[in-house]
Design a protein around this motif. Structure first.
Motif: not given
Length: 223
Positions: A6, A9-12, A14, A16, A21, A23, A25
């Motif tokens: 990642l 953005g943010q991980a699943s 978390t 938001f 945002t 995300v 990868y």
């Protein structure tokens, strides 16, 4: 041996924030070849803010003022997101002089996503102050020649009040410049303000009959 990372953005799973945002990868294989993909997570704030106004307020006018200085706890809105703004949209701020009568005070809170909420309360100022009126002193005058009374002139009183709009009325006796009869006449004036507070004053007008009567006898008689 490829590794997926990642990179934005943010991980699943978390939290938001409100808004968009991105995300991203990145996958890297054992030979350092890479590929990436992205997607956008948009969180829309549809929750209205909240605001609570104080209860209605009722109080009497300040002495000599057509209203009253009113202090209240200024409401401040709350929201699930920071950045909300509370605004006075109607009425007067705390500490202002509110006029006699009913004033509706309204506050509006707007959050960063333009969601809104309002609250209102009434401020009622009762005008309990009586108007003021001062009559002239008592008047004593002799009758006008040949008249069973006298024309009397005086300064007609006019009432005053803490609020505009009071009305002064002659309720007893005669107006200035009228013919007052022999004897004592009580003259009364009344002033009433817009909230039906009434004050009156009176004075006496006394007309003394100082004119002698006349009599004529017949001529002398010889018989």
């Amino acid at each position: 041996g490829s590794i997926t990372t990642l990179t934005a953005g943010q991980a699943s799973g978390t939290l938001f924030p409100t808004g968009a945002t991105t995300v991203t990868y990145l996958v890297t294989d054992a030979s350092a070849n890479t590929a990436s993909c992205s997607f956008t997570v948009t969180v829309t704030d549809t929750q209205n803010p909240t605001i609570v106004c104080p209860a209605d307020i009722t109080l009497n006018n300040d002495a000599g003022v057509c209203g009253a200085t009113v202090a209240y706890a200024t409401p401040v809105g709350a929201d699930n997101c920071p950045g909300s703004i509370t605004t006075l949209t109607a009425g007067l701020a705390s500490g202002s002089v509110f006029p006699s009568g009913v004033t509706t005070v309204t506050y509006l809170v707007t959050d960063a996503s333009s969601n809104t909420a309002t609250c209102s309360f009434d401020v009622t100022v009762d005008d309990v102050e009586a108007p003021v009126i001062v009559c002239p002193g008592n008047i004593t005058q002799n009758n006008d020649a040949g008249v069973c009374g006298a024309i009397i002139a005086y300064a007609a009183p006019v009432g005053t009040d803490n609020c505009a709009g009071s009305v002064t009325t002659l309720t007893g006796g005669f107006a200035s410049g009228s013919l007052f009869p022999i004897g004592t006449t009580v003259v009364t004036y009344e002033v009433e303000d817009l909230t039906s507070n009434i004050t009156s004053c009176s004075f006496n007008v006394t007309v003394n009959d100082t004119e002698n009567p006349t009599i004529a006898c017949p001529a002398n008689i010889t018989q």
